[in-house]
Write an enzyme that holds these catalytic residues in place. Sequence first.
Site, short mmCIF file in Angstrom:
data_model
loop_
_atom_site.label_atom_id
_atom_site.label_comp_id
_atom_site.label_asym_id
_atom_site.label_seq_id
_atom_site.Cartn_x
_atom_site.Cartn_y
_atom_site.Cartn_z
N GLU A 369 39.48 51.80 42.53
CA GLU A 369 39.95 50.53 43.09
C GLU A 369 38.96 49.39 42.79
O GLU A 369 39.36 48.26 42.55
CB GLU A 369 40.12 50.69 44.60
N THR A 486 56.58 41.85 39.44
CA THR A 486 55.26 42.47 39.64
C THR A 486 55.41 43.90 40.17
O THR A 486 54.46 44.67 40.19
CB THR A 486 54.38 41.60 40.56
#
Length: 790
Positions: A369, A486
């Site tokens: 991440e 998206t």
Amino acid sequence: MRIIWSLTLTLWISHQCFGSGFQKSSFNRHELHHCRQEAQSLFYHAYDNYLRLAYPDDELYPIRCRGRTRNVENDADLDRNDVMGNYSATLVDSLTTLAIMGDKDRFKKAIDLIRTDLEPEFKINATVQVFETTIRILGGLLSAHLYATDPAKRVFLGREYDGILLHRAHRLADRLLPAYLTKTGLPLPRINLATEYRNVPPGFLQENNAAAMASPMLEFTLLSYLTHDDKYRQVTKYAFDKIWSLRSEIDLVPMSFSPHTEMANNFYTGIGASIDSFYEYALKGAILFQDDELWNVWELSYNALRKHSRGDWFFSNVELMSGHEILPWIDSLSAFFPGLQVLAGDVPDAQKKHLMFLKLWNTYGGIPERWEFDPREFENNEQELNASYVPLPWYPLRPEFVETTYFLYRATRDAFYLQVARSILQDLKNYFMTDCGFAGLQDVMTGQFQDRMETFVLSETLKYLYLTFDVDNELHKDGSNVIFSTEAHPLWLKAADFKRYKSSSFFEDTRYRDHLLRVQQRDASLKSSNINRFFHDISNLLLYRARYPDRNSTLNRKGISTGTCPIMRSANDSFQFLHSDVIRHCERLFEIDYRYASNLRKPSKLIDRVPIELESSFYHIWGSQTSPLPKCQLPPTTDSFDVIFRVGWSNSKTPPNSQLSGVYGPIKDSITIESLIGVRLQVEALIPGAIDLHGEVVDADYLAYLWELNSPAALGFPNPGQDFKNSASNDPRRPIYRVSILNGIQLAHNATVWINSTLDTSPSALGMNHNGMLMLDKVPVVNALFKSMF
Ligand SMILES: *[C@@H]1O[C@H](CO)[C@@H](O)[C@H](O)[C@H]1NC(C)=O
Ligand SMILES: *[C@@H]1O[C@H](CO)[C@@H](O)[C@H](O)[C@H]1NC(C)=O
Ligand SMILES: *[C@@H]1O[C@H](CO)[C@@H](O)[C@H](O)[C@H]1NC(C)=O
Ligand SMILES: *[C@@H]1O[C@H](CO)[C@@H](O)[C@H](O)[C@H]1NC(C)=O
Ligand SMILES: *[C@@H]1O[C@H](CO)[C@@H](O)[C@H](O)[C@H]1NC(C)=O
Ligand SMILES: *[C@@H]1O[C@H](CO)[C@@H](O)[C@H](O)[C@H]1NC(C)=O
Ligand SMILES: *[C@@H]1O[C@H](CO)[C@@H](O)[C@H](O)[C@H]1NC(C)=O
């Protein structure tokens, strides 16, 4: 006999996506077909199990193999509750993956489930994030509606279809839109679908990020086009425009705001979490709606990003007012950005930025991440040190790296990207697949799994993988303006849609009309009182310099294994797959490995894993035919620094970031700029023996050549080129400067920057020599010349 036997074997092997033979990476049509089927069967594995074991819950626990729902005991469990609205999220988000695969049967059944089971008015007692609900659920419904109603699509339903998906989308939008009824017109981050704001804790509503506030504009505008009710577009576009208006003077957009006051909550920005889809939807909105205003936002914001935040291999986080690099990390989410660069036409830079994420994947077996690129050595033990580079260590099977790989394959048809996609597909099957779905990693360092399968695994990760191999998909043939939302939902509008919308759109809802009027009035009064609402005043620095750390590299040139397979070609590869420029000609393919050797630390159990690009069966088919080892450019050892010319740029007639708009590098010979005002240069100090940014060793002859070219005698300086040649000592020497990057655009070795205007001011650090050359610290910048002198 032997020949026939081996031909048979070849065919057999080439029918495998993950075969063990040397043919496996030749990417002929058969192999692509099998990889595509593999992606499809992985999707079915998870989707069918979701329906069997978890539906109507929002998600499937991939390890426990049962339904996963909101946490009703604890409202504050936002991680769960933000995305799970008790509306069968996985089903809705998967609709368009079914559509893309042309699976009409499952597509129809899914729509039937939505018709019978989903709460028709979305009157659900659930507080959810407006943004996540918009992109996953609203976007999923709208895109599936487009598929169901488009006669050109395989899942076109014709008269069987009653418009139910659009109807549901419409109702959901009505539940979400009240989030925009704030004093500022910026949306609150969350809303309760049944009660609006009754019982929503105020603490859930204090802060919202730029991406979440700006992005719903795209899905809501599409809804306006399809329903002709313009309130969805106007209300959400107002918020989008406002986010853009809250940018800094150098066109950088803060990542987080208070929706109540418009105050920015931080002073840095980047391209990843919290801001990502702002850029994405500026460009995609411009394409989908043929909107010049949005195109302008994209152009200016991309110019600002590449000028201030673009590094060699990634975009870094920068301070909003100065463009100083701060917070030395990159987000997993930012892996989407190269895909966006492809859409904008900046393919070469997209290819470079994609490589960074490939190296992360090679190192960690996923993209953590957050990864830090500043080397540090203070941790006590090796394990802590290794872990310290991944402060946020999870990888929940996010799609962004696959997405970018897909876009780059579409743009280049380079087998390199097929290899990357195939390798990820293989990992999904071999590492991440569970009995009923797919589980990502809680920690890439320890290899601990997460009992979670977010809806995007099915709606994005597997979809982009499938599409990469499905070279003939109808989306690839279509010449219309398809963009992916998206959340990877394909969206398009036809000429007739524009026409109908233009002639019959309306905005009658007084609740929202009055609201927009109030917000506009407030904005006008703030503007006339000339209050700077958002930032402290920008200091009028003359010149900002950021020195780069010495790039003295500690190279480890060993450790690249290329395997020993013989070079073999398949008998009948289709022509279009027979090349890989990246693997053959990219001299910088391994530069990241060297430059960031101290930060790219593998967990011990991946130590022996071969990098994707060097998998022997791939490398030996596609790699260099002449040299057994990959070529590698040397990383630079020159000192370099940034200069920003800031004086008075707000009065300049050319806004600082519009110079070089639409110029995508590298610049080969020369480029002319209007003036230096607002320009950012990365300047390289050349000294003999150093390796420059182009990987070339700077030699004294070259410096002498540059120096003579520019007549230093007139300046009263000794000729350092001659000094270098005549001296064998290692004395510190006066370098020569050369511009290597101009507003984020790379210059080729010999490229010249011509400056149209003269210097507006003559501060001591700046100057111009008799040859019209820019001087910094009395050192000439050999390739920055004032045109007026010629
Ligand atoms: C979801 O909605 C159903 C039907 O209204 C309800 O029975 C169930 O309790 C809800 N579940 C959660 C977790 O809110
Ligand atoms: C809505 O859900 C909350 C918990 O999230 C609960 O406290 C409340 O009683 C519920 N309201 C209704 C009307 O079901
Ligand atoms: C670069 O490395 C060399 C060899 O390790 C060392 O002698 C030199 O001082 C270093 N240069 C700088 C500027 O640190
Ligand atoms: C090679 O493949 C193409 C396309 O699949 C096919 O049309 C052609 O006949 C094949 N050639 C041979 C020699 O098998
Ligand atoms: C730390 O990273 C290095 C470099 O990748 C590796 O050799 C080493 O095994 C790692 N150590 C631990 C404890 O994970
Ligand atoms: C530079 O000046 C020339 C004429 O002197 C003009 O044609 C050109 O457009 C200018 N270029 C830029 C980038 O301002
Ligand atoms: C740069 O210019 C020098 C001198 O004209 C020439 O020898 C060299 O080949 C050029 N380099 C490139 C990359 O064009």
